[in-house]
Design an enzyme around this catalytic site. Sequence first.
Site, mmCIF file in Angstrom:
data_model
loop_
_atom_site.group_PDB
_atom_site.id
_atom_site.type_symbol
_atom_site.label_atom_id
_atom_site.label_comp_id
_atom_site.label_asym_id
_atom_site.label_seq_id
_atom_site.Cartn_x
_atom_site.Cartn_y
_atom_site.Cartn_z
ATOM 1 N N GLY A 1 -7.948 -8.846 5.911
ATOM 2 C CA GLY A 1 -9.300 -8.386 6.155
ATOM 3 C C GLY A 1 -9.469 -7.149 7.003
ATOM 4 N N GLU B 1 -2.013 -11.715 5.351
ATOM 5 C CA GLU B 1 -2.206 -11.282 3.975
ATOM 6 C C GLU B 1 -3.025 -9.995 3.878
ATOM 7 O OE1 GLU B 1 -2.226 -15.718 1.889
ATOM 8 O OE2 GLU B 1 -4.110 -14.660 2.220
ATOM 9 N N PRO B 2 -2.527 -8.881 4.370
ATOM 10 C CA PRO B 2 -3.270 -7.621 4.243
ATOM 11 C C PRO B 2 -3.327 -7.159 2.790
ATOM 12 C CG PRO B 2 -1.060 -7.195 5.054
ATOM 13 C CD PRO B 2 -1.219 -8.690 5.019
ATOM 14 N N GLY B 3 -4.443 -6.575 2.435
ATOM 15 C CA GLY B 3 -4.596 -5.995 1.105
ATOM 16 C C GLY B 3 -5.142 -4.588 1.214
ATOM 17 N N ARG B 4 -6.451 -4.496 1.466
ATOM 18 C CA ARG B 4 -7.114 -3.193 1.563
ATOM 19 C C ARG B 4 -6.384 -2.255 2.518
ATOM 20 N NH1 ARG B 4 -12.511 -2.250 0.530
ATOM 21 N NH2 ARG B 4 -12.870 -4.506 0.571
ATOM 22 N N CYS C 1 -23.958 5.740 -18.466
ATOM 23 C CA CYS C 1 -25.382 5.672 -18.797
ATOM 24 C C CYS C 1 -26.051 4.609 -17.934
ATOM 25 C CB CYS C 1 -25.546 5.376 -20.284
ATOM 26 S SG CYS C 1 -27.224 5.628 -20.871
#
Length: 434
Positions: free
Chosen positions: A259, A297-300, A364
């Site tokens: 997070g 659990e790092p992601g970003r 569009c």
Amino acid sequence: MTVAPAAPTPTDLVGLFPPGSHLAEDGELVVGGCRVGELAERHGTPAVVVDENALRATARRYVRALAEHWPNGQVVFASKSFPCTAVVRTMAEEGLGVDVAGGGELAVALAAGTDPRRIVVHGNAKTDEELATALRAGAGTVVVDNFDDIDRLEHLLEHDREARGRAPQRVLIRVIPEVDADTHEAMATGHRHSKFGLAVPDAVRAAARLRNNERLLLEGLHVHVGSQLLDTAPFARAVEAIAAIGELGEHAVYDLGGGLGVRYTYADHPPTIEEYVRTLTDAARRHLPATARLLIEPGRSLVAGAATTLYRAVTVKHGPRTLVAVDGGMGDNLEPMLYGQRFEATVGTRVGGGSSCDLVGRHCESGDTLIRDVQLRDPRVGDVIAVPVTGAYCLSLANNYNGARRPPVVFCADGTSREVVRRETYEDLLRRDV
């Protein structure tokens, strides 16, 4: 969300791109040792460009920080942030585990050569097929999100001949910590009404059910409070919250989730990786058993800053607002539309300065605006427009709206580029027709 200050300097802009990015003598932006114009010419646009050295360096920072402050630990990449085989393979090569939140992410992790014992299986609605595939693959840990997960796992293991006689499947219970985090509501996962995990009384009941289970081994607890957090306090509160659940006792494993936020704009000042890890381990030292194994659990924060999306300007309209329309948009970056996430941008050959424009997409849809009030210097048709910090969730959320073809992923390192994911073709769009 955050709003950019006026008239960013070239130094301000370059600082948002992967470490090591710089301007060539003629002023052109260089990422991963490659000029952005040459990258756009060779690989087309839109294209997601990943600085491989920056990606590896971030992974190593995480591994070093956790090893320094809690040696009995494991960094696990939240692959939903960038579910690309080459990215996951890079993480596995750097010693990280991989967490997956669906059958497709599991397939990517296995194709990338991830050690199945280092795979953590997530999801609030895991299907029989996904769990069966994970069990057959030997996934090391399944995070139990609900009682139905337990029912399915017990049924699958009872009827799986290969499962008989092997060690029990290791599981963690995801607990709702009731910790509110200052982030977009769609990114908050630790509050009382979260769809993820079990409230404390239910977690206690789940633990009681799992104790003495012949086929499932309860190893510990999992907690997650949200994504894109720019303050470490909620992480510490979450550790304290699960430690206070006396009915669950002491466990061997505590998965503290991820997070940590990243710097998308000039106004963002996230904690460093080292500060984030220190916050978690300090809280663990105060509240958790000294012998516990910690997972994070790092992601970003692992992948966002390593990537840049390149576009071509297709039209420039001058009116009440200057509208610069590019050849991508919500088909390759839904974050501004879903979360109101602010990005920055620059003309690749004229970095810094300029006047206020709205960078809009080609789809569009009136909401297809990538960045409002962004400073672009003399934007012209054909210019390469570079948007930094696009490594997290942009490819994950890529889609085929208006028949858009999802972009390639290009790895760059030391002046050399190579495609690791090709651009979709129109034939790909028709391939599933029957």
